[in-house]
Design a protein around this motif. Structure first.
Motif: not given
Lengths: 434, 245
Positions: B143-144, B232-235, B239-242
């Motif tokens: 994931r980036g 991490i992939k499931f976030v 949400v992840f972008k924050r």
């Protein structure tokens, strides 16, 4: 990354920069006024530290260069661990000429501290078996040193505490073995006199000998312990087994686990665990030479303040009296370690100018680092040592005075002359009172 | 006796892996940039038990030389049982953000050069009808993340390429192994502060050989990274972008 580069005793704690060399053709950083090679951090005190300077990590200098399996001549880079060498050479019928009590030291460290082992009385120090090495100086000069080339640097670098330049590779002679097993005997003995009698008797017929001493025993029991002697077996195969399993002390406990109570209990139990007066058996070299290596990070049990080791050697004439005095002082202090070690050293001279062992008796034990109490005890021990004309081992030291160092190691001036101007260590600055 | 080609042979993980293969008596051909290091590795591997060792020094960004390099390897080894692709650089993310040239350079080193090699190697192994293609990717490719997305996206390309190759070559007797190490303590990561998630290259090397020996498809090394990356992939993206990752 100050935490990563600490000495085995975790004392003193210092701030220093670090770099890694990644191949043996690289030069040292130019214009760095204070650097020191760092091997695997098994020196106990401050001889492997360089406060406010730079340590040059050699762990990636771990290539073998050549191995003549007919003659037992090995050439390798200086960051290689003795454990890796054993894995290569044991199956081919060779063994280290000399090994310290842990196999997790580098070749460079073994030379710089001129380490010794249980066979000192017949084999001398590690440096006695070194044929040649390359010394890299901070100005980029590379000196090939041997008993016939750059003889002065050869002598100053063996036991030279890493100060004459960086050992890049070394060539040394291995010893032949026909089995990876050891024929060993463990004898329970009652007093210091018995230790010296056993040693005198054993050192003729046994290549390896040493004793574990109950440092809490007093009076007539003073110096009691287990005397261990052995030879390489003749049969039993050639296996360099990797440790089947190992434990690690996972964290530094908040206080030292070594105190007067645990010491007494452990030492008594350890002494009494062997019921018979003598036990003979045959076992793999791992358990004979490296009984503590299966507990990784054992140094953590002394808690956040770390520990200091006191290792001295007392010349033969004064050995018995001085060792008795030292052990008496230690047993009355209530301090000491789970495993104190006594060994009679032989008279084989090392080529090194500042080599530690000399003909006599060496005693080594650890002390929880309790600043005032430890310092007071060390002061008493140092006085006994000075009167007996003994010396302390820089690789284990974090306390000796400059005066004591200079009197124990009269060749220090020659090492000073050959020292690389851009190399230094915390130890060196302490004893040179810089 | 296995015939092994190691590309990026002077990287720490490749060195550890090649030593384990040397103990098994393998025949090896090394490709890397630093000629003196390759020569030192050759001597080391021979002492450790390799049957024979050859090497060629080249910059793997010169993709036009890849064919010639593989020809040399095959001329030396005769066939290819195991190919390990291990070269790469850890991109300086902030510097990349300020430079298109640097960003594309990192993508070239970490993705395109690997794609070039894999394209040639896939055909070789397909014709041979056997062999293992083991490629070091990274958990960063899953994931980036803001702190490392140039390197991460290059590795993501390698992951997808390998997944396709596996799909194509599994029918032809060729194993394609995607290796996803987490944090590894090597000269490439010398500047980073180390914590408990860090592993040493020897641990990773043992995992690579196990993955090869057991015919695995994707290995996370050490194993726990599979679960960390799963989380991490499931976030969810909103949400992840924050997060600061």
């Amino acid at each position: 990354m100050t935490k990563k580069y600490q000495s085995w005793g975790m004392y003193p704690k210092v701030e220093q920069d670090d770099i890694c060399l990644t191949d043996r053709y690289q030069n040292l950083p130019a214009d760095c006024p204070s650097m020191l090679p760092f091997g695997n951090g098994r020196s106990y005190g401050d001889s492997c530290l360089n406060a406010d300077g730079l340590v040059v990590d050699t762990r990636y200098l771990n290539n073998f260069i050549s191995f003549d399996s007919a003659l037992g001549l090995l050439r390798c880079e200086a960051g290689l661990l003795l454990s890796e060498i054993l894995e290569l050479v044991v199956p081919q019928g060779w063994f280290l000429p000399v090994t310290p009590g842990t196999k997790y030291v580098t070749v460079g460290g073994a030379i710089a501290n001129d380490v010794h082992g249980k066979n000192h009385h017949v084999a001398g120090t590690f440096g006695c078996h070194v044929k040649r090495f390359e010394l890299l100086r901070s100005d980029g000069e590379r000196l090939c040193c041997s008993p016939t080339e750059h003889v002065d640097f050869f002598a100053a670098t063996i036991g030279g505490l890493g100060l004459t330049g960086m050992i890049v590779w070394a060539e040394f002679q291995l010893q032949r073995i026909t089995s990876s097993d050891m024929d060993m005997e463990c004898i329970k003995y009652d007093s210091l006199e018995d230790f010296f009698l056993l040693s005198a008797e054993s050192d003729l017929d046994y290549e390896y000998s040493m004793a574990w001493v109950d440092c809490t025993a007093k009076g007539s029991k003073l110096g009691r312990g287990h005397f261990l002697r052995g030879n390489h077996a003749n049969t039993g195969g050639l296996q360099a087994t990797e440790q089947a399993f190992s434990l690690s002390v996972p964290v530094v406990p908040p206080v030292s686990l070594v105190n007067s109570l645990t010491l007494r209990v452990f030492n008594t139990l350890y002494y009494e665990r062997q019921r018979q007066s003598s036990v003979k058996n045959t076992s793999h070299y791992e358990s004979f030479f490296y009984p503590l290596d299966w507990v990784l990070r054992m140094n953590r049990i002394y808690g956040p303040n770390g520990f200091q080791q006191y290792q001295c050697v007392i010349p033969r004439q004064q050995s018995e009296d001085a060792i008795r005095e030292i052990l008496t002082a230690i047993s009355f202090s209530g301090m000491g370690s789970f495993l104190a070690v006594l060994k009679v050293c032989g008279d084989i001279d090392s080529p090194g100018l500042m080599s530690f062992p000399k003909c006599g008796t060496t005693l080594a034990l650890d002390f929880s680092n309790n600043s005032s109490k430890t310092a007071a005890l060390f002061k008493v021990l140092d006085e006994i040592l000075i009167a007996a004309e003994g010396r302390l081992y820089p690789a284990k030291d974090a306390h000796m005075s400059g005066e004591l160092f200079k009197s124990c190691y009269p060749n220090w001036g020659e090492v000073c002359r050959l020292k690389d101007p851009n190399f230094s260590s915390s130890f060196w600055r302490r004893v040179m009172q810089e | 006796m296995k015939k092994v080609l190691i590309i990026g042979a002077t990287s720490a993980i490749a060195i550890s892996t090649s030593r384990l293969l040397a103990v098994r008596g393998s025949q090896m051909f090394l490709v890397g940039r630093n000629e003196v290091s390759l020569r030192a590795s050759k001597d080391d591997l021979l002492v450790r038990g390799a049957d024979k060792v050859g090497y060629v020094s080249m910059d793997l960004n010169e993709t036009q030389r890849h064919g010639e390099c593989l020809n040399e390897a095959i001329a030396f080894l005769g066939a290819l049982d195991i190919v390990l692709i291990a070269h790469g650089t850890l991109s300086d993310q902030q510097a990349c953000e300020a430079s298109v040239e640097l960003t594309l350079g990192e993508i070239k080193t970490n993705a395109l050069s690997t794609v070039s090699l894999l394209t040639l190697l896939a055909n070789l192994l397909e014709n041979q009808g056997s062999g293992v293609l083991a490629v070091i990717s990274s958990v960063a490719g899953d994931r980036g993340r803001g702190s490392n997305y140039v390197y991460g996206s290059a590795k993501a390309m390698v992951d997808a390429f390998l997944s396709g190759l596996r799909n194509r070559l599994s029918k032809k007797g060729v194993q394609v192994l995607t290796i996803k190490p987490g944090f590894v303590d090597t000269p490439m990561t010398a500047e980073l502060a180390k914590g408990i998630l860090w592993a040493d290259p020897d641990t990773i090397a043992k995992g690579i050989l196990l993955g090869i020996d057991k015919g695995r498809n994707i290995v996370y090394l050490p194993f726990f990274w599979r679960y960390i990356m799963l989380i991490i992939k499931f976030v969810p993206e909103f949400v992840f972008k924050r997060l600061s990752l």
